[in-house]
Design an enzyme around this catalytic site. Sequence first.
Site, PDB file in Angstrom:
ATOM      1  N   ARG A  93     -83.598  38.310   4.344  1.00 29.03           N
ATOM      2  CA  ARG A  93     -84.931  38.479   3.757  1.00 29.03           C
ATOM      3  C   ARG A  93     -85.657  37.153   3.759  1.00 29.03           C
ATOM      4  O   ARG A  93     -85.039  36.115   3.523  1.00 29.03           O
ATOM      5  CB  ARG A  93     -84.825  38.967   2.310  1.00 29.03           C
ATOM      6  CG  ARG A  93     -84.281  40.339   2.261  1.00 29.03           C
ATOM      7  CD  ARG A  93     -84.543  41.052   0.975  1.00 29.03           C
ATOM      8  NE  ARG A  93     -84.080  42.402   1.137  1.00 29.03           N
ATOM      9  CZ  ARG A  93     -84.805  43.397   1.625  1.00 29.03           C
ATOM     10  NH1 ARG A  93     -86.062  43.200   1.964  1.00 29.03           N
ATOM     11  NH2 ARG A  93     -84.292  44.596   1.775  1.00 29.03           N
ATOM     12  N   HIS A 111     -78.966  29.427  10.895  1.00 27.71           N
ATOM     13  CA  HIS A 111     -79.626  30.295  11.878  1.00 27.71           C
ATOM     14  C   HIS A 111     -78.845  30.225  13.185  1.00 27.71           C
ATOM     15  O   HIS A 111     -78.492  29.135  13.639  1.00 27.71           O
ATOM     16  CB  HIS A 111     -81.077  29.854  12.082  1.00 27.71           C
ATOM     17  CG  HIS A 111     -81.803  30.748  13.028  1.00 27.71           C
ATOM     18  ND1 HIS A 111     -82.265  31.994  12.654  1.00 27.71           N
ATOM     19  CD2 HIS A 111     -82.077  30.618  14.341  1.00 27.71           C
ATOM     20  CE1 HIS A 111     -82.808  32.584  13.700  1.00 27.71           C
ATOM     21  NE2 HIS A 111     -82.712  31.768  14.738  1.00 27.71           N
ATOM     22  N   ASP A 143     -88.042  25.631   3.949  1.00 32.53           N
ATOM     23  CA  ASP A 143     -89.375  25.360   3.416  1.00 32.53           C
ATOM     24  C   ASP A 143     -90.134  26.690   3.363  1.00 32.53           C
ATOM     25  O   ASP A 143     -89.521  27.754   3.453  1.00 32.53           O
ATOM     26  CB  ASP A 143     -90.089  24.281   4.239  1.00 32.53           C
ATOM     27  CG  ASP A 143     -90.364  24.739   5.672  1.00 32.53           C
ATOM     28  OD1 ASP A 143     -90.136  25.942   5.974  1.00 32.53           O
ATOM     29  OD2 ASP A 143     -90.802  23.909   6.478  1.00 32.53           O
ATOM     30  N   GLU A 144     -91.457  26.605   3.264  1.00 26.45           N
ATOM     31  CA  GLU A 144     -92.185  27.852   3.050  1.00 26.45           C
ATOM     32  C   GLU A 144     -92.406  28.662   4.333  1.00 26.45           C
ATOM     33  O   GLU A 144     -92.877  29.787   4.284  1.00 26.45           O
ATOM     34  CB  GLU A 144     -93.501  27.548   2.319  1.00 26.45           C
ATOM     35  CG  GLU A 144     -93.176  27.036   0.914  1.00 26.45           C
ATOM     36  CD  GLU A 144     -94.380  26.634   0.079  1.00 26.45           C
ATOM     37  OE1 GLU A 144     -95.514  26.837   0.538  1.00 26.45           O
ATOM     38  OE2 GLU A 144     -94.157  26.119  -1.037  1.00 26.45           O
TER      39      GLU A 144
HETATM   40  C1  GRF Z   1     -74.725  34.736  10.989  1.00 31.39           C
HETATM   41  O1  GRF Z   1     -74.719  34.785  12.374  1.00 31.39           O
HETATM   42  C2  GRF Z   1     -75.879  33.897  10.498  1.00 31.39           C
HETATM   43  O2  GRF Z   1     -76.174  32.817  11.338  1.00 31.39           O
HETATM   44  C3  GRF Z   1     -77.013  34.880  10.512  1.00 31.39           C
HETATM   45  O3  GRF Z   1     -76.441  36.090  10.062  1.00 31.39           O
HETATM   46  C4  GRF Z   1     -75.050  36.091  10.373  1.00 31.39           C
HETATM   47  C5  GRF Z   1     -74.308  36.327   9.091  1.00 31.39           C
HETATM   48  O4  GRF Z   1     -72.939  36.526   9.288  1.00 31.39           O
HETATM   49  N1  GRF Z   1     -78.127  34.399   9.720  1.00 31.39           N
HETATM   50  P1  GRF Z   1     -71.966  36.614   8.064  1.00 31.39           P
HETATM   51  O5  GRF Z   1     -72.505  37.654   7.098  1.00 31.39           O
HETATM   52  O6  GRF Z   1     -71.892  35.250   7.416  1.00 31.39           O
HETATM   53  O7  GRF Z   1     -70.648  37.020   8.652  1.00 31.39           O
END
Ligand code: GRF
Length: 203
Positions: A93, A111, A143-144
Amino acid sequence: MNKTVLGVLASGRGSNLQSIIAAIENGRIKARIGVVITDKPDAGALVRAREAGIPAVCIDRRQCTGREDFEEKLVEALKEAGVTLVVLAGFMRILSPYFVREFKDHIMNIHPSLLPAFSGAHAHRDVLAYGVKVSGCTIHFVDEGMDSGPIILQDTVPVLPGDQEETLAARVLEKEHQLYPRAIELYVNGCLQVDGRHVTIKE
Ligand code: GRF
């Protein structure tokens, strides 16, 4: 010195949460997790947290009257648990400026691409469609904007011929599990200095 208290927000299976729990348990991250919060009642992260004896709650977005209500509940639960660093680990989210202000400079996100390339919710799909030869993951302060805050750490993996989203995601995930605990360790040890977009690591 007061110990850092982490508040981990997750929406899914929670493998990054697990890597953070492991790094705390083996003494590498000198912090504790005050609370794990999910926005989905069936998130695997809830089970993993409870198995590790960590307080875990679901704040179901569908039970809230809107984003404001949802985020107020998040902030309340995080503050109640004494959280000093919010760790977004697969939290699907986008947080509003209100939430970001409440924990300004103390929110991290992971990410699964080399930002600023391939931001958004479909990084692996977009990486494969574009045809780049290298991908990876990024840990950044929030950040925002979306996936736009100062970058703390990045690591790379090759994109291989024949890769599908699943194979690429699995290769990147291995790196994520190393990188997130490392970034949190640096934060907890006071090694991160932020100056505008630039994060300097002082060990
Ligand atoms: C990871 O690939 C993360 O980079 C992305 O969502 C996935 C989450 O995996 N934002 P998990 O729930 O930590 O196994």
